[in-house]
Enzyme design. Structure first.
Site, mmCIF file in Angstrom:
data_model
loop_
_atom_site.group_PDB
_atom_site.id
_atom_site.type_symbol
_atom_site.label_atom_id
_atom_site.label_comp_id
_atom_site.label_asym_id
_atom_site.label_seq_id
_atom_site.Cartn_x
_atom_site.Cartn_y
_atom_site.Cartn_z
ATOM 1 N N THR A 12 0.803 -1.425 -0.191
ATOM 2 C CA THR A 12 0.068 0.002 0.057
ATOM 3 C C THR A 12 0.824 0.997 -0.054
ATOM 4 O O THR A 12 1.860 1.105 0.479
ATOM 5 C CB THR A 12 -1.013 0.043 1.203
ATOM 6 O OG1 THR A 12 -0.227 0.234 2.257
ATOM 7 C CG2 THR A 12 -1.697 -1.393 1.172
ATOM 8 N N SER A 16 4.654 5.482 -4.826
ATOM 9 C CA SER A 16 5.701 6.563 -4.631
ATOM 10 C C SER A 16 6.509 6.184 -3.411
ATOM 11 O O SER A 16 6.383 5.308 -2.763
ATOM 12 C CB SER A 16 5.020 8.070 -4.708
ATOM 13 O OG SER A 16 4.224 8.023 -3.392
ATOM 14 N N GLY A 17 7.557 7.105 -3.485
ATOM 15 C CA GLY A 17 8.532 7.028 -2.237
ATOM 16 C C GLY A 17 8.966 5.609 -1.685
ATOM 17 O O GLY A 17 9.524 4.927 -2.557
ATOM 18 N N ILE A 18 9.096 5.342 -0.740
ATOM 19 C CA ILE A 18 9.607 4.107 0.015
ATOM 20 C C ILE A 18 8.717 2.815 -0.525
ATOM 21 O O ILE A 18 9.399 1.982 -0.826
ATOM 22 C CB ILE A 18 9.495 4.059 1.571
ATOM 23 C CG1 ILE A 18 10.498 4.971 1.960
ATOM 24 C CG2 ILE A 18 9.701 2.533 2.092
ATOM 25 C CD1 ILE A 18 10.371 5.449 3.601
ATOM 26 N N TYR A 150 1.117 12.853 14.858
ATOM 27 C CA TYR A 150 1.957 11.856 13.918
ATOM 28 C C TYR A 150 2.663 11.007 14.797
ATOM 29 O O TYR A 150 2.730 9.677 14.307
ATOM 30 C CB TYR A 150 2.953 12.816 13.024
ATOM 31 C CG TYR A 150 3.681 11.627 12.229
ATOM 32 C CD1 TYR A 150 3.190 10.902 10.944
ATOM 33 C CD2 TYR A 150 5.151 11.759 12.220
ATOM 34 C CE1 TYR A 150 4.115 10.166 10.336
ATOM 35 C CE2 TYR A 150 5.784 10.759 11.345
ATOM 36 C CZ TYR A 150 5.419 10.283 10.463
ATOM 37 O OH TYR A 150 5.957 9.271 9.786
#
Length: 249
Positions: A12, A16-18, A150
């Protein structure tokens, strides 16, 4: 050596990104990968980049109907899952007096509810010997002003991986947390932090870490590959912190 040969991975936030870095490495190591993401355009671009061993499913981890679609599409194509990387997440930073209910709900819905129901919905497809990886963060044992929501969501994710590891062990399923430190990804695009302020945060964290630098997406992907592979077969309920030493000093 292809350590993930013929394994099926679901990621999931994989567009993009990691998540995308991990998908790239998993495919290089022999896996077939299902990417799940909200943005159809970036999802299509990621699948095109990764080639025929990648499949994209559009949806939102906070929407249980979308997760049901992810389960059904994965079942139809592959029948089972060897690796589930619940990686989707975001962070918004604000003084506590400025946080409203909508912001609170959004962060906990994506980071905690999303991870929980991703595992729940895909559990019927997880085979004996499979690996579940939840993306935490090196902040989950820290306290930094304006990071209350966060940081709390990532502490909840860390707790969730412990309890799921206990509950799913009889099914032969391992559950671990992967906790990155500061890494330059598209994470900053999903926060309310201005780019200059984010770079200042990067510099602050790097200066406090023994290795004195940010990490790279490839370094986090390498750690994800380890947790996904049979090389980590005796690991569950663990928190693999990849942060240059920041959390532990």
């Amino acid at each position: 050596m292809t350590t993930l040969n013929d394994k099926v991975a679901v990621i999931t936030g994989g567009n993009s990104g990691i998540g995308l870095a991990a998908a790239t490495l998993f495919i290089e190591q022999g896996a077939r990968v299902v990417l799940f993401g909200r943005n159809q355009t970036t999802l299509d671009e990621a699948v095109s980049k990764l080639g025929p061993r990648a499949v994209g499913v559009q949806g939102d981890v906070t929407n249980l109907d979308d997760l049901e679609t992810l389960k059904n599409e994965t079942a139809m194509r592959f029948g089972q899952i060897d690796i589930l990387f619940a990686n989707a997440g975001l962070g918004v930073f604000s003084p506590i007096e400025n946080i409203d209910e909508a912001s609170y709900d959004k962060q906990f819905d994506i980071n905690v509810k999303g991870a929980f129901f991703t595992v729940q919905k895909l559990l019927p497809l997880l085979k004996n010997g499979s690996s579940v990886i939840l993306t935490g963060s090196a902040v989950h044992e820290k306290g930094v002003a304006t990071g209350s929501l966060y940081f709390a969501t990532k502490a909840a994710v860390r707790s969730l991986s412990r309890t799921l590891a206990s509950e799913l062990a009889p099914k032969g399923i391992r559950v671990n947390t992967l906790s990155p430190g500061i890494v330059r990804t598209n994470f900053a695009e999903n926060t309310n932090i201005a780019s200059d302020d984010f770079e200042g945060f990067v510099g602050m964290v790097a200066s406090q870490a023994p290795l004195q630098r940010p990490g790279s997406m490839q370094e986090i992907a390498n750690a994800a590959r380890f947790l996904a592979s049979d090389e980590s077969s005796y690991m569950t309920a663990a928190d693999l912190v990849v942060d240059g030493g920041w959390m532990n000093v």
